[in-house]
Design a protein around this motif. Structure first.
Motif, short mmCIF file in Angstrom:
data_model
loop_
_atom_site.label_atom_id
_atom_site.label_comp_id
_atom_site.label_asym_id
_atom_site.label_seq_id
_atom_site.Cartn_x
_atom_site.Cartn_y
_atom_site.Cartn_z
N ARG A 132 36.23 21.13 -33.82
CA ARG A 132 36.21 20.92 -35.38
C ARG A 132 35.14 22.60 -35.71
NH1 ARG A 132 34.88 14.75 -35.62
NH2 ARG A 132 36.81 14.38 -34.86
N SER A 133 34.90 22.61 -37.57
CA SER A 133 34.26 23.65 -37.68
C SER A 133 32.77 23.23 -37.65
CB SER A 133 34.81 24.69 -39.49
OG SER A 133 35.85 25.10 -39.16
N LEU A 134 31.55 23.23 -37.52
CA LEU A 134 30.12 23.24 -37.55
C LEU A 134 28.94 23.67 -38.58
CD1 LEU A 134 30.31 22.85 -33.81
CD2 LEU A 134 30.22 20.55 -34.84
N LYS A 135 28.06 23.27 -40.08
CA LYS A 135 27.10 23.27 -39.83
C LYS A 135 26.07 23.55 -39.54
CE LYS A 135 25.91 24.79 -44.03
NZ LYS A 135 26.11 26.88 -44.80
N LEU A 136 25.06 24.13 -38.69
CA LEU A 136 24.10 24.79 -38.46
C LEU A 136 22.41 25.24 -39.49
CD1 LEU A 136 24.77 26.30 -35.00
CD2 LEU A 136 24.98 23.82 -35.73
N ASP A 137 22.36 24.00 -39.85
CA ASP A 137 20.79 23.76 -40.19
C ASP A 137 19.55 23.94 -39.61
OD1 ASP A 137 18.70 24.00 -42.17
OD2 ASP A 137 19.90 22.48 -43.61
N LEU A 138 18.65 25.22 -39.08
CA LEU A 138 17.61 24.61 -38.72
C LEU A 138 16.42 24.37 -39.35
CD1 LEU A 138 19.90 27.84 -37.12
CD2 LEU A 138 17.52 27.97 -36.56
N ASN A 139 16.10 23.75 -39.92
CA ASN A 139 15.53 23.48 -41.56
C ASN A 139 15.40 22.43 -41.57
OD1 ASN A 139 13.03 24.81 -43.08
ND2 ASN A 139 14.12 24.81 -44.77
N GLN A 140 16.35 21.36 -41.17
CA GLN A 140 17.17 19.91 -41.74
C GLN A 140 16.28 19.44 -41.01
OE1 GLN A 140 19.34 19.36 -43.76
NE2 GLN A 140 19.14 17.40 -43.48
#
Length: 308
Positions: A132-140
């Motif tokens: 599945r497509s993923l969103k990565l947020d290092l700052n979350q």
């Protein structure tokens, strides 16, 4: 006998040549020595490893809520609940939430990165698979955590494109046509969840640059530009003078100033009420006609209505 190569064969040879000549990621690259241009080279293939606890992996599974209820001036059936995501998945009441994971990107390691599923049609088409497509947020969860100056990355599964090349080629065409567009690379994605997945290969993804503040600063020299992600079949329709009628439809991805809000409302009124002669005379006061014409031409040439 005609010995000339067909157009598609010439294009393929050019692509192979570019692939061969492209600089591959170096294993010695570190966060402090990388720039976005190092990450996003057309044929770079990075290795990404995400590690979740069983609890976080389970928590990432999308929640199925009721479909949004709307009152007042609703602009699109694809509109999600106020303050939430838009799109067909959101219209079906599907909610994605960030969970914590550890990230290895090449030789770079990060703790407690925010990860969630993303997409609408691509999610619905792949919800029964691992890829599945993923969103990565290092700052979350860890403020100030970045990779090559970037806090967010997108991993697209290309579920409707077996070649995995459509998105990268299309964005490259826009960029080479003078239209700001995300840069891309590729990523082999592996996932570890103790007791469930042991560095399991999920597949080859398109790694796509996020359209956010860093993107706006690089292309428009504006850290605080207005970034909008509209969901409506009739963009810039007059919805009145109250911004609440526009907010979810235009889905701001940056904090808007009063001046920026007023400009969207004024342009919506202008496009809805101006005479043909007045529109022709003044539309250039609102939009960059040259860039808009380039965008329209490339979009028409690609013959894609949604998401190539």
């Amino acid at each position: 006998m005609n010995t000339r190569l067909p157009t598609f064969a010439l294009a393929l040879l050019c692509l192979i040549s570019n692939w061969t000549l492209a600089q591959e990621p170096k294993k010695s690259d570190r966060t402090d020595s990388l720039s976005p241009s190092d990450i996003f080279r057309f044929t770079n293939t990075w290795e990404i490893h995400l590690t979740f606890t069983p609890e976080q992996w389970e928590a990432m599974e999308p929640k199925q809520q009721g479909r949004p209820q709307f009152g007042g001036r609703r602009a699109s059936f694809l509109q999600g609940p106020e303050g939430g995501r838009n799109g067909i998945a959101a219209a079906f009441g599907i909610v994605f939430e960030y969970v914590r994971a550890d990230l290895e990107f090449g030789t770079n390691k990060f703790k407690d990165v925010g990860v969630r599923y993303k997409g609408n049609g691509t999610f619905l088409s792949s919800r029964e698979s691992l890829k599945r497509s993923l969103k990565l947020d290092l700052n979350q969860f860890v403020k100030g955590q970045k990779l090559a100056g970037m806090s967010q990355l997108n991993l697209h599964n290309s579920v409707r494109d077996p070649s995995g090349m459509n998105e990268s080629i299309a964005y490259r065409l826009f960029r080479e046509g003078g239209v700001p567009a995300p840069r891309t690379a590729y990523a082999k994605v592996y996932v570890t969840v103790p007791g469930k997945h042991d560095r399991q290969y999920f597949g080859l993804y398109n790694l796509v640059e996020d359209v956010g503040s860093a993107f706006a600063e690089e292309h428009f020299a504006a850290k605080k530009g207005a970034i909008l992600k509209p969901v409506t079949p009739s963009v810039f329709s007059d919805l009145g003078d109250d911004w609440k009628n526009y907010n979810q439809t235009y889905d701001p991805k940056s904090e808007l100033t009063e001046e920026q809000i007023r400009r969207v409302i004024d342009f919506s009124k202008f496009t809805s009420t101006a005479s043909e002669s007045d529109f022709a005379a003044r539309v250039g006061d609102y939009i960059d006609l040259d860039t808009f014409a380039r965008y329209r031409a490339i979009t028409a040439w690609l013959t894609d209505l949604d998401g190539i």
